[in-house]
Design a protein around this motif. Sequence first.
Motif, PDB file in Angstrom:
ATOM      1  N   LEU A  10      25.768 -72.601   1.160  1.00 25.80           N
ATOM      2  CA  LEU A  10      24.518 -72.511   0.405  1.00 25.80           C
ATOM      3  C   LEU A  10      23.315 -72.790   1.297  1.00 25.80           C
ATOM      4  O   LEU A  10      22.275 -72.135   1.185  1.00 25.80           O
ATOM      5  N   SER A  11      23.491 -73.758   2.199  1.00 22.06           N
ATOM      6  CA  SER A  11      22.413 -74.095   3.130  1.00 22.06           C
ATOM      7  C   SER A  11      22.108 -72.919   4.057  1.00 22.06           C
ATOM      8  O   SER A  11      20.943 -72.626   4.346  1.00 22.06           O
ATOM      9  N   ARG A  12      23.162 -72.233   4.490  1.00 23.03           N
ATOM     10  CA  ARG A  12      22.967 -71.063   5.353  1.00 23.03           C
ATOM     11  C   ARG A  12      22.195 -69.970   4.637  1.00 23.03           C
ATOM     12  O   ARG A  12      21.315 -69.324   5.218  1.00 23.03           O
ATOM     13  N   GLU A  13      22.500 -69.775   3.356  1.00 26.96           N
ATOM     14  CA  GLU A  13      21.791 -68.758   2.584  1.00 26.96           C
ATOM     15  C   GLU A  13      20.303 -69.097   2.485  1.00 26.96           C
ATOM     16  O   GLU A  13      19.450 -68.223   2.615  1.00 26.96           O
ATOM     17  N   GLN A  14      20.003 -70.379   2.225  1.00 27.08           N
ATOM     18  CA  GLN A  14      18.612 -70.803   2.145  1.00 27.08           C
ATOM     19  C   GLN A  14      17.910 -70.625   3.489  1.00 27.08           C
ATOM     20  O   GLN A  14      16.755 -70.194   3.547  1.00 27.08           O
ATOM     21  N   ASN A  15      18.616 -70.962   4.571  1.00 28.62           N
ATOM     22  CA  ASN A  15      18.030 -70.816   5.900  1.00 28.62           C
ATOM     23  C   ASN A  15      17.733 -69.360   6.227  1.00 28.62           C
ATOM     24  O   ASN A  15      16.713 -69.044   6.857  1.00 28.62           O
ATOM     25  N   GLU A  16      18.619 -68.472   5.803  1.00 27.41           N
ATOM     26  CA  GLU A  16      18.405 -67.041   6.044  1.00 27.41           C
ATOM     27  C   GLU A  16      17.146 -66.557   5.333  1.00 27.41           C
ATOM     28  O   GLU A  16      16.372 -65.773   5.875  1.00 27.41           O
ATOM     29  N   LYS A  17      16.935 -67.020   4.102  1.00 27.19           N
ATOM     30  CA  LYS A  17      15.736 -66.646   3.360  1.00 27.19           C
ATOM     31  C   LYS A  17      14.478 -67.155   4.063  1.00 27.19           C
ATOM     32  O   LYS A  17      13.474 -66.456   4.151  1.00 27.19           O
ATOM     33  N   THR A  18      14.549 -68.397   4.553  1.00 26.36           N
ATOM     34  CA  THR A  18      13.399 -68.980   5.248  1.00 26.36           C
ATOM     35  C   THR A  18      13.097 -68.205   6.523  1.00 26.36           C
ATOM     36  O   THR A  18      11.932 -67.930   6.835  1.00 26.36           O
ATOM     37  N   ILE A  19      14.130 -67.842   7.252  1.00 26.81           N
ATOM     38  CA  ILE A  19      13.946 -67.079   8.491  1.00 26.81           C
ATOM     39  C   ILE A  19      13.295 -65.735   8.198  1.00 26.81           C
ATOM     40  O   ILE A  19      12.363 -65.311   8.891  1.00 26.81           O
ATOM     41  N   ARG A  20      13.787 -65.053   7.152  1.00 28.23           N
ATOM     42  CA  ARG A  20      13.202 -63.752   6.794  1.00 28.23           C
ATOM     43  C   ARG A  20      11.735 -63.897   6.393  1.00 28.23           C
ATOM     44  O   ARG A  20      10.893 -63.068   6.751  1.00 28.23           O
ATOM     45  N   SER A  21      11.432 -64.960   5.647  1.00 25.33           N
ATOM     46  CA  SER A  21      10.049 -65.204   5.235  1.00 25.33           C
ATOM     47  C   SER A  21       9.146 -65.439   6.437  1.00 25.33           C
ATOM     48  O   SER A  21       8.025 -64.914   6.510  1.00 25.33           O
ATOM     49  N   THR A  22       9.634 -66.212   7.392  1.00 27.73           N
ATOM     50  CA  THR A  22       8.863 -66.486   8.617  1.00 27.73           C
ATOM     51  C   THR A  22       8.633 -65.209   9.409  1.00 27.73           C
ATOM     52  O   THR A  22       7.524 -64.943   9.893  1.00 27.73           O
ATOM     53  N   GLN A  23       9.670 -64.395   9.543  1.00 32.65           N
ATOM     54  CA  GLN A  23       9.551 -63.147  10.294  1.00 32.65           C
ATOM     55  C   GLN A  23       8.574 -62.181   9.634  1.00 32.65           C
ATOM     56  O   GLN A  23       7.811 -61.495  10.321  1.00 32.65           O
ATOM     57  N   THR A  24       8.590 -62.138   8.298  1.00 28.65           N
ATOM     58  CA  THR A  24       7.655 -61.267   7.575  1.00 28.65           C
ATOM     59  C   THR A  24       6.215 -61.699   7.805  1.00 28.65           C
ATOM     60  O   THR A  24       5.332 -60.865   8.062  1.00 28.65           O
ATOM     61  N   ALA A  25       5.962 -63.001   7.723  1.00 33.59           N
ATOM     62  CA  ALA A  25       4.605 -63.526   7.954  1.00 33.59           C
ATOM     63  C   ALA A  25       4.134 -63.203   9.364  1.00 33.59           C
ATOM     64  O   ALA A  25       2.999 -62.742   9.567  1.00 33.59           O
ATOM     65  N   LEU A  26       5.020 -63.418  10.328  1.00 36.17           N
ATOM     66  CA  LEU A  26       4.659 -63.179  11.728  1.00 36.17           C
ATOM     67  C   LEU A  26       4.391 -61.695  11.971  1.00 36.17           C
ATOM     68  O   LEU A  26       3.411 -61.331  12.643  1.00 36.17           O
TER      69      LEU A  26
END
Length: 349
Positions: A10-26
């Motif tokens: 579950l933690s990995r899934e949350q981390n993946e979402k955070t990474i995607r969000s960061t990449q989109t912003a950048l």
Amino acid sequence: PEQDERAAELSREQNEKTIRSTQTALRNFREFLISKYPSETREIYVIPCKELDAYLASFFVDARQKDGSEYEPNSLANYQCGLERYLKEHRYGYSITRDKEFKRSQEALKQKQIELRCKGKGNKPHKSMKLTFADELILRKRGLLSRYNPEGLLNLVWLNNTKAFGHCTGFHGSTLKWGDIRLRVTETGLEYLEWMGPDNGDVTAKSKRGGTDSRVYATQHSPQTCPVQDYKEYAQRRPPAMRYEDAPFYLSIKPVVNLAALHWYNCQALGKNKLAKMVKTMCEKGNIPGRKTNFSVYQSCSTLSEAQSNQLVLICNNLSQQAAQSMASHPNTGNFIVSASYDSSSDTA
């Protein structure tokens, strides 16, 4: 160890979402810089704070989506947080969300959000609508919530679980195991289902739920609407090889199912993408208007009035009689052909 594994997943899934969000912003910020300041080619974490503050202020005020429309207020705030994470990863010396060195861009974001809300943005036009009692009745009448076909039974059990246990910490359809929900019996002989998932050892979580919210009891007065009977029917229709504790709870449906056969499901988990669209799919097939998503179930009231309960019992009894009559009059034609939405061969999730 098993619970730690599940928590890690579950933690990995949350981390993946955070990474995607960061990449989109950048990505969106870089594209903005290229379009408006083409001479600026530095990585943003080496740009001095005064210049970066000016770039960010310009971004929050002037940035547009690819179709030319303005962003939602929350999208801009999410981009600010994403850029903050990226800069922190690269040990930038300032916080763009808190430090006074970025006051200009912080104020620009606040003012832009006010302006966008005045224009009607941020009112969540795509917000999911509640799955009402009337919607559920339609889904039952059309066999999309039913014990008498594999798709309807899968939908029904998913809906029961989400209503009863969706609040539990760690509850997630794609990670749910067969052993996470157990059939038990009280001293008086009343059957009930109990959530045995990862949070069960959490005393704090238990006390917040009052100790009993992790159970759902059989409705002996109305067996046709009983969630325990739905669970038992689903258990019987699973292959024996999928009844061990670590087996995935939700299974894909066989492409062609003889409704008179005992087992309706494959020894294969239903994909994440299909689980994520359970309500959307069944409502589209049931021609129910409005935007319905899995979140629509959490908005629904789980307790029914006496009149609603009686209406539900009556409809389920009628459907049960119809199903029995149909199977009796057409014993050799009860095949269920799986539509594309549940075809496991196309499920790559």
